[in-house]
Design an enzyme around this catalytic site. Structure first.
Site, PDB file in Angstrom:
ATOM      1  N   SER A  53       0.850  -1.191   0.000  1.00  0.00           N
ATOM      2  CA  SER A  53       0.000   0.000   0.000  1.00  0.00           C
ATOM      3  C   SER A  53       0.886   1.242   0.000  1.00  0.00           C
ATOM      4  CB  SER A  53      -0.881  -0.023   1.257  1.00  0.00           C
ATOM      5  OG  SER A  53      -1.633   1.155   1.383  1.00  0.00           O
ATOM      6  N   ILE A  55       3.146   4.340   0.317  1.00  0.00           N
ATOM      7  CA  ILE A  55       4.566   4.637   0.122  1.00  0.00           C
ATOM      8  C   ILE A  55       5.382   3.366  -0.128  1.00  0.00           C
ATOM      9  CG2 ILE A  55       6.617   5.467   1.353  1.00  0.00           C
ATOM     10  CD1 ILE A  55       4.729   7.551   2.708  1.00  0.00           C
ATOM     11  N   SER A 178       8.154   9.596  11.029  1.00  0.00           N
ATOM     12  CA  SER A 178       7.163  10.609  10.636  1.00  0.00           C
ATOM     13  C   SER A 178       7.568  11.955  11.214  1.00  0.00           C
ATOM     14  CB  SER A 178       5.797  10.224  11.192  1.00  0.00           C
ATOM     15  OG  SER A 178       4.919  11.331  11.151  1.00  0.00           O
ATOM     16  N   TYR A 204       1.026   7.360  18.014  1.00  0.00           N
ATOM     17  CA  TYR A 204       1.788   7.165  16.775  1.00  0.00           C
ATOM     18  C   TYR A 204       3.069   7.999  16.807  1.00  0.00           C
ATOM     19  CZ  TYR A 204       2.571   7.890  11.676  1.00  0.00           C
ATOM     20  OH  TYR A 204       3.100   8.000  10.414  1.00  0.00           O
ATOM     21  N   LYS A 208       6.957   6.915  16.713  1.00  0.00           N
ATOM     22  CA  LYS A 208       7.839   7.415  15.653  1.00  0.00           C
ATOM     23  C   LYS A 208       9.078   8.086  16.256  1.00  0.00           C
ATOM     24  CE  LYS A 208       5.565   5.920  12.156  1.00  0.00           C
ATOM     25  NZ  LYS A 208       6.168   5.068  11.120  1.00  0.00           N
ATOM     26  N   THR A 239      -2.078   8.537   0.873  1.00  0.00           N
ATOM     27  CA  THR A 239      -2.026   7.072   0.843  1.00  0.00           C
ATOM     28  C   THR A 239      -3.287   6.505   1.493  1.00  0.00           C
ATOM     29  OG1 THR A 239      -0.998   6.937   3.013  1.00  0.00           O
ATOM     30  CG2 THR A 239       0.501   7.122   1.119  1.00  0.00           C
TER      31      THR A 239
HETATM   32  N1  LIG Z   1       1.511   8.897   4.225  1.00  0.00           N
HETATM   33  C1  LIG Z   1       2.076   9.848   4.967  1.00  0.00           C
HETATM   34  O1  LIG Z   1       1.816  11.050   4.793  1.00  0.00           O
HETATM   35  C2  LIG Z   1       3.038   9.473   6.042  1.00  0.00           C
HETATM   36  C3  LIG Z   1       3.563  10.506   6.838  1.00  0.00           C
HETATM   37  C4  LIG Z   1       4.486  10.186   7.819  1.00  0.00           C
HETATM   38  C5  LIG Z   1       4.921   8.880   7.955  1.00  0.00           C
HETATM   39  N2  LIG Z   1       4.386   7.893   7.180  1.00  0.00           N
HETATM   40  C6  LIG Z   1       4.865   6.517   7.374  1.00  0.00           C
HETATM   41  O2  LIG Z   1       5.130   5.902   6.135  1.00  0.00           O
HETATM   42  C7  LIG Z   1       4.906   4.493   6.226  1.00  0.00           C
HETATM   43  C8  LIG Z   1       3.960   4.059   5.129  1.00  0.00           C
HETATM   44  O3  LIG Z   1       2.738   4.755   5.327  1.00  0.00           O
HETATM   45  P1  LIG Z   1       1.563   4.803   4.249  1.00  0.00           P
HETATM   46  O4  LIG Z   1       0.954   6.137   4.408  1.00  0.00           O
HETATM   47  O5  LIG Z   1       2.045   4.324   2.941  1.00  0.00           O
HETATM   48  O6  LIG Z   1       0.563   3.724   4.925  1.00  0.00           O
HETATM   49  P2  LIG Z   1      -0.446   2.650   4.350  1.00  0.00           P
HETATM   50  O7  LIG Z   1      -0.978   3.063   3.028  1.00  0.00           O
HETATM   51  O8  LIG Z   1      -1.424   2.389   5.442  1.00  0.00           O
HETATM   52  O9  LIG Z   1       0.469   1.366   4.193  1.00  0.00           O
HETATM   53  C9  LIG Z   1       0.929   0.727   5.343  1.00  0.00           C
HETATM   54  C10 LIG Z   1       1.588  -0.581   4.982  1.00  0.00           C
HETATM   55  O10 LIG Z   1       1.987  -1.204   6.215  1.00  0.00           O
HETATM   56  C11 LIG Z   1       1.486  -2.522   6.209  1.00  0.00           C
HETATM   57  N3  LIG Z   1       1.247  -3.017   7.564  1.00  0.00           N
HETATM   58  C12 LIG Z   1       0.491  -2.466   8.542  1.00  0.00           C
HETATM   59  N4  LIG Z   1       0.489  -3.254   9.625  1.00  0.00           N
HETATM   60  C13 LIG Z   1       1.256  -4.321   9.321  1.00  0.00           C
HETATM   61  C14 LIG Z   1       1.636  -5.486  10.023  1.00  0.00           C
HETATM   62  N5  LIG Z   1       1.211  -5.735  11.266  1.00  0.00           N
HETATM   63  N6  LIG Z   1       2.457  -6.372   9.410  1.00  0.00           N
HETATM   64  C15 LIG Z   1       2.880  -6.155   8.154  1.00  0.00           C
HETATM   65  N7  LIG Z   1       2.545  -5.078   7.428  1.00  0.00           N
HETATM   66  C16 LIG Z   1       1.743  -4.179   8.013  1.00  0.00           C
HETATM   67  C17 LIG Z   1       0.224  -2.471   5.399  1.00  0.00           C
HETATM   68  O11 LIG Z   1      -0.106  -3.770   4.994  1.00  0.00           O
HETATM   69  P3  LIG Z   1      -1.623  -4.243   4.668  1.00  0.00           P
HETATM   70  O12 LIG Z   1      -1.820  -4.001   3.197  1.00  0.00           O
HETATM   71  O13 LIG Z   1      -1.600  -5.688   5.029  1.00  0.00           O
HETATM   72  O14 LIG Z   1      -2.545  -3.429   5.521  1.00  0.00           O
HETATM   73  C18 LIG Z   1       0.653  -1.553   4.279  1.00  0.00           C
HETATM   74  O15 LIG Z   1       1.387  -2.276   3.316  1.00  0.00           O
HETATM   75  C19 LIG Z   1       4.377   4.247   7.636  1.00  0.00           C
HETATM   76  O16 LIG Z   1       5.438   3.868   8.487  1.00  0.00           O
HETATM   77  C20 LIG Z   1       3.860   5.607   8.038  1.00  0.00           C
HETATM   78  O17 LIG Z   1       3.856   5.780   9.441  1.00  0.00           O
HETATM   79  C21 LIG Z   1       3.453   8.159   6.227  1.00  0.00           C
END
Ligand SMILES: NC(=O)c1ccc[n+]([C@@H]2O[C@H](COP(=O)([O-])OP(=O)(O)OC[C@H]3O[C@@H](n4cnc5c(N)ncnc54)[C@H](OP(=O)(O)O)[C@@H]3O)[C@@H](O)[C@H]2O)c1
Length: 326
Positions: A53, A55, A178, A204, A208, A239
């Site tokens: 999913s 990033i 984050s 969260y 982080k 995302t």
């Molecule tokens: N998007 C932003 O603006 C933002 C900002 C700051 C930091 N971040 C960080 O960037 C990273 C990616 O975020 P995203 O926004 O791309 O999130 P996302 O779309 O929710 O994707 C999260 C991913 O983590 C996986 N995941 C969650 N729990 C898991 C578990 N127990 N075991 C294995 N995989 C697991 C999900 O797998 P499933 O498909 O199985 O659910 C998915 O592939 C995260 O660490 C987030 O904290 C994002």
């Protein structure tokens, strides 16, 4: 980087909203001294959590496009299979493997690490999976879910694979944190978020913050091996995770949110470029090292850092001495 470009870059960093948005990345890409795109990394083995999913999916595809052999560490075989197919469609000839791994489960992490050790030495391990649960829940193993996913599981995976990372390239361990962590200090007396009212964004952000401190400590521990460790934050990217956990934020900021690919830019760069191998233990955003504190109240004492390490190691069920301890 020229002085003017450096000042502009820092202003973007401290003004948060413009800097973290897609506008900030676009502006930085035009500044003199923007680091070059990474070279091809044909044949290097890169394992990434959370590749199904947002990033992580963008990073996995972009790393495959650079020639990496990508290992998807995913909890759902179906979603991993779909991600694998979409990468192979986008990057003909890509080598993409799947290893089942629920990062919140210590047993699953141990199985995944054992499977990974059967392949050749890893060139990079990317801790990208992250969650912001709406309420406090515990895993079957009795760990709070956010802490288990964001902190304990990645700690165990690093502990089990640190000696399996290539020393020559050298190996890299990257942790997606984050910018939210700037607002929170460590709370080493409450790592599993039991004592205060459970506020998802604060929980969260404390996780982080813990990731960033643990990155520095792993860097110190692994420095003699040549393996480098870096943490980073992606800015704000549109995302599924943001849509799910922060719908109000997404509605308000959607026109300026980064795409998942833009959110993955620095993760891919840190995994493939040469510059990040010349240092370790840093915190990055938009291809530049950034401060880890913007507020005096978030600074932790050395004993807090040691206590964090001991608490996370105990929760993860692994015995790794505190780096630097006698
Ligand atoms: N998007 C932003 O603006 C933002 C900002 C700051 C930091 N971040 C960080 O960037 C990273 C990616 O975020 P995203 O926004 O791309 O999130 P996302 O779309 O929710 O994707 C999260 C991913 O983590 C996986 N995941 C969650 N729990 C898991 C578990 N127990 N075991 C294995 N995989 C697991 C999900 O797998 P499933 O498909 O199985 O659910 C998915 O592939 C995260 O660490 C987030 O904290 C994002």
């Amino acid at each position: 980087m020229s002085l003017l470009a450096s000042v502009a870059d820092t202003v973007l960093d401290r003004t948060i909203a413009p800097g973290y948005s897609r506008l900030g990345l676009a502006a930085r890409r035009r500044l003199a001294g923007w680091p070059a795109d990474p070279p091809r990394i044909d044949g290097r083995i890169v394992a990434i959590t959370g590749p199904t999913s947002g990033i992580g999916a963008a990073a996995a595809r972009d790393l495959a496009a650079l020639g990496a052999r990508v290992v998807l560490l995913a909890r759902s075989p179906e979603r991993a299979g779909a991600t694998r197919r979409s990468i192979v469609d986008a990057v003909p000839g890509a080598t993409v493997d799947v290893v089942e791994c629920d990062v919140s489960s210590l047993a699953s992490v141990r199985e995944a690490a054992a499977a990974l050790r059967e392949a050749g030495p890893l060139d990079a391990l990317l801790h990208n999976a992250g969650v912001m649960p709406p309420a406090r829940e515990e895993t079957d193993e009795g760990l709070e879910v956010a802490f288990a996913t964001n902190v304990a599981g990645p700690f165990l995976l690093t502990a089990l694979l640190a000696d399996h990372l290539a020393a020559d390239v050298p190996g890299r361990i990257l942790t997606m944190s984050s910018g939210g962590m700037y607002g929170q200090a460590l709370d080493v007396a409450d790592l599993q978020h039991e004592r205060r009212p459970y506020k998802p964004a604060a929980v969260y952000a404390r996780d982080k913050r813990a990731q960033v401190v643990l990155n520095e400590l792993w860097a110190a521990r692994l420095r003699p091996t040549g393996v480098v460790c870096h943490a980073l934050h992606p800015g704000w990217a549109d995302t599924p995770g943001v849509a799910d956990a922060l719908p109000g934020f997404r509605k308000a900021t959607r026109p300026i949110l980064r795409s998942p690919e833009e959110g993955a830019d620095t993760l891919v760069w840190l995994a493939a470029a040469d510059e990040p191998t010349r240092s370790t233990g840093r915190f990055w955003h938009d291809r530049r090292p950034r401060p880890t504190h913007l507020l005096p109240r978030t600074r932790e004492a050395p004993e807090d850092r040691a206590q964090l390490w001991r608490g996370v190691a105990a929760a993860a069920g692994v015995d790794v001495p505190v780096p630097g301890a006698a």
